[in-house]
Write a protein that holds these residues in place. Structure first.
Motif, short mmCIF file in Angstrom:
data_model
loop_
_atom_site.label_atom_id
_atom_site.label_comp_id
_atom_site.label_asym_id
_atom_site.label_seq_id
_atom_site.Cartn_x
_atom_site.Cartn_y
_atom_site.Cartn_z
N GLN A 180 0.83 -1.21 0.00
CA GLN A 180 0.00 0.00 0.00
C GLN A 180 0.86 1.26 0.00
O GLN A 180 0.53 2.24 -0.67
N ALA A 181 1.96 1.23 0.76
CA ALA A 181 2.85 2.40 0.80
C ALA A 181 3.50 2.64 -0.56
O ALA A 181 3.61 3.78 -1.01
N ILE A 182 3.91 1.55 -1.22
CA ILE A 182 4.51 1.68 -2.56
C ILE A 182 3.49 2.26 -3.54
O ILE A 182 3.80 3.18 -4.32
N ILE A 183 2.27 1.72 -3.51
CA ILE A 183 1.21 2.23 -4.39
C ILE A 183 0.94 3.70 -4.11
O ILE A 183 0.77 4.52 -5.04
N GLY A 184 0.91 4.08 -2.82
CA GLY A 184 0.69 5.47 -2.45
C GLY A 184 1.76 6.39 -3.02
O GLY A 184 1.45 7.48 -3.52
N MET A 185 3.02 5.95 -2.94
CA MET A 185 4.12 6.75 -3.50
C MET A 185 3.96 6.92 -5.02
O MET A 185 4.10 8.02 -5.56
N LYS A 186 3.67 5.81 -5.69
CA LYS A 186 3.58 5.85 -7.15
C LYS A 186 2.41 6.70 -7.64
O LYS A 186 2.56 7.52 -8.55
N VAL A 187 1.25 6.51 -7.01
CA VAL A 187 0.06 7.28 -7.41
C VAL A 187 0.31 8.77 -7.19
O VAL A 187 -0.06 9.61 -8.03
N SER A 188 0.95 9.12 -6.07
CA SER A 188 1.23 10.53 -5.76
C SER A 188 2.15 11.14 -6.81
O SER A 188 1.92 12.27 -7.27
N ILE A 189 3.19 10.40 -7.21
CA ILE A 189 4.11 10.92 -8.22
C ILE A 189 3.45 11.01 -9.58
O ILE A 189 3.60 12.00 -10.30
N TYR A 190 2.69 9.96 -9.94
CA TYR A 190 1.97 9.98 -11.22
C TYR A 190 0.99 11.15 -11.29
O TYR A 190 0.71 11.67 -12.37
N THR A 191 0.46 11.55 -10.14
CA THR A 191 -0.45 12.70 -10.10
C THR A 191 0.33 14.02 -10.14
O THR A 191 -0.05 14.95 -10.86
N GLY A 192 1.42 14.10 -9.36
CA GLY A 192 2.15 15.35 -9.23
C GLY A 192 2.87 15.80 -10.49
O GLY A 192 2.88 17.00 -10.81
N ILE A 193 3.48 14.86 -11.22
CA ILE A 193 4.29 15.23 -12.40
C ILE A 193 3.45 15.93 -13.47
O ILE A 193 3.82 17.03 -13.91
N PRO A 194 2.35 15.34 -13.95
CA PRO A 194 1.58 16.04 -15.00
C PRO A 194 0.98 17.37 -14.53
O PRO A 194 0.90 18.31 -15.32
N ILE A 195 0.57 17.44 -13.25
CA ILE A 195 0.00 18.70 -12.75
C ILE A 195 1.07 19.79 -12.75
O ILE A 195 0.81 20.93 -13.15
N LEU A 196 2.28 19.44 -12.31
CA LEU A 196 3.37 20.43 -12.31
C LEU A 196 3.75 20.81 -13.73
O LEU A 196 4.05 21.98 -14.00
N LEU A 197 3.73 19.86 -14.66
CA LEU A 197 4.06 20.16 -16.06
C LEU A 197 3.04 21.13 -16.66
O LEU A 197 3.41 22.09 -17.33
#
Length: 276
Positions: A180-197
Motif C-alpha cells: 500500500q505504501a509503494i502504491i501510495g508513492m507511485k500514485v502521488s508521483i503519477y499525479t504530481g508530475i503532470p499537474i506540475l508540467l
C-alpha cells in the motif's frame, strides 16, 4: 479592525491545530480511540477556520489568495489538511494522517511567522489573470501530491524497519502494508508530475504574454523542470528495477527535499516569481 480579526483567527487556528496534533500523538502512542476521534474533529474545526479565512480574504481582496508566497503556503496547508481528512474518512491509514498533519502544521507555523511580512505582489493588479491563477494553483496542487509521496515513503521505511526487527506494537495494525505504501508513492508521483508540467506550461505562457523582461532560465522555472526530471527518473529507475522498494522510498524523501528548496529558495532567487 479586519486585520485584527484575521490575526486572531490565525492564532486560534494554530492553537487548535497544536491541540489536535497532541491528541493524534497520544493516539499514535496508545491507540486511543477517544484521542483519535477528538483529534479528527479538532482538525475538522481547523479546516473550517482555514476555509473561513480563505473566504474572508477572497471577499476583502476580490481574488483567490495564492498570489504571494505567504498565501501560497496557507493554501498548501489547506490542501494537506484536506488530504488528511480524506485519508481518515475513506482509507483508514491513521499514521499517514498523523505524519501529513505534522507536515501541514510545520508549514502553518512558517506561515504564521511570515504573516506580518505579507505584502501585495509587485507585478501589479493589471497583470493578475486567470492564467496566472491556474498556474499557481496547479503548482501548489503538485506540491501537495509530492508531499503525499513523502509521507508514504516515511511509512514504508517505518513498516520495513518493524518487519525486519519483528517487534510488533499496538500501532502496527494501523500502518499501511508495504504494498500500500509503494502504491501510495507511485500514485502521488503519477499525479504530481503532470499537474506540475501543466502549471509550468501555463506559467511560461503567462510570462510570455504579461511580462516584457523574463527568461526561461529563471531559477524558479529551472527548479520546477528539475523537479519533474527528478521524479521522472525516480519512477523510471523503479520501473526498470534499478531502485529497490527501499531505495525507492529514500529517493522519494530526497526528492521532496528538492520540492522544499524550490518552494522557498527558488522564489528568493527568481527574477519575477515574487508570489511563490
Amino acid at each position: 479592525m479586519a486585520d485584527i480579526t484575521m490575526a486572531r483567527l490565525q492564532e486560534l487556528t494554530v492553537i487548535l491545530y497544536a491541540v489536535g496534533l497532541v491528541f493524534y500523538f497520544i493516539d499514535y502512542l496508545n491507540k486511543d480511540k477517544v484521542a483519535h476521534r477528538s483529534a479528527f474533529w479538532i482538525v475538522m474545526a481547523v479546516y473550517v477556520l482555514q476555509s473561513a479565512y480563505i473566504v474572508l480574504t477572497i471577499i476583502e481582496t476580490k481574488r483567490f489568495p495564492v498570489l504571494s508566497l505567504v498565501e501560497g503556503i496557507y493554501f498548501y496547508v489547506w490542501l494537506l489538511i484536506a488530504l488528511s481528512i480524506i485519508l481518515h474518512l475513506f482509507y483508514k491509514v491513521g499514521h499517514a494522517v498523523f505524519f501529513l498533519n505534522v507536515l501541514a502544521f510545520t508549514f502553518m507555523t512558517i506561515h504564521t511567522f511570515a504573516y506580518d511580512q505579507q505584502h501585495q505582489s509587485p507585478i501589479g493588479e493589471a497583470l493578475i489573470s486567470e492564467l496566472l491563477f491556474i498556474h499557481i494553483t496547479f503548482a501548489i496542487l503538485s506540491y501537495a501530491a509530492f508531499a503525499m509521496s513523502f509521507v508514504f515513503a516515511i511509512l514504508y521505511l517505518l513498516v520495513y524497519k518493524i518487519l525486519k526487527k519483528k517487534k510488533w506494537s499496538k500501532q502496527f495494525n494501523r500502518l499501511p502494508s508495504l504494498h500500500q505504501a509503494i502504491i501510495g508513492m507511485k500514485v502521488s508521483i503519477y499525479t504530481g508530475i503532470p499537474i506540475l508540467l501543466v502549471s509550468l506550461i501555463l506559467g511560461v505562457r503567462w510570462a510570455w504574454i504579461a511580462l516584457d523582461d523574463w527568461t526561461i532560465f529563471d531559477m524558479k522555472i529551472l527548479g520546477s523542470f528539475f523537479l519533474i526530471a527528478v521524479y521522472g527518473m525516480v519512477l523510471y529507475f523503479n520501473r526498470s528495477g534499478r531502485l529497490t522498494s527501499n531505495d525507492f522510498a529514500w529517493a522519494n524523501i530526497i526528492a521532496f527535499l528538492f520540492v522544499i528548496v524550490n518552494f522557498f529558495l527558488g522564489s528568493k532567487l527568481s527574477q519575477f516569481h515574487f508570489w511563490m
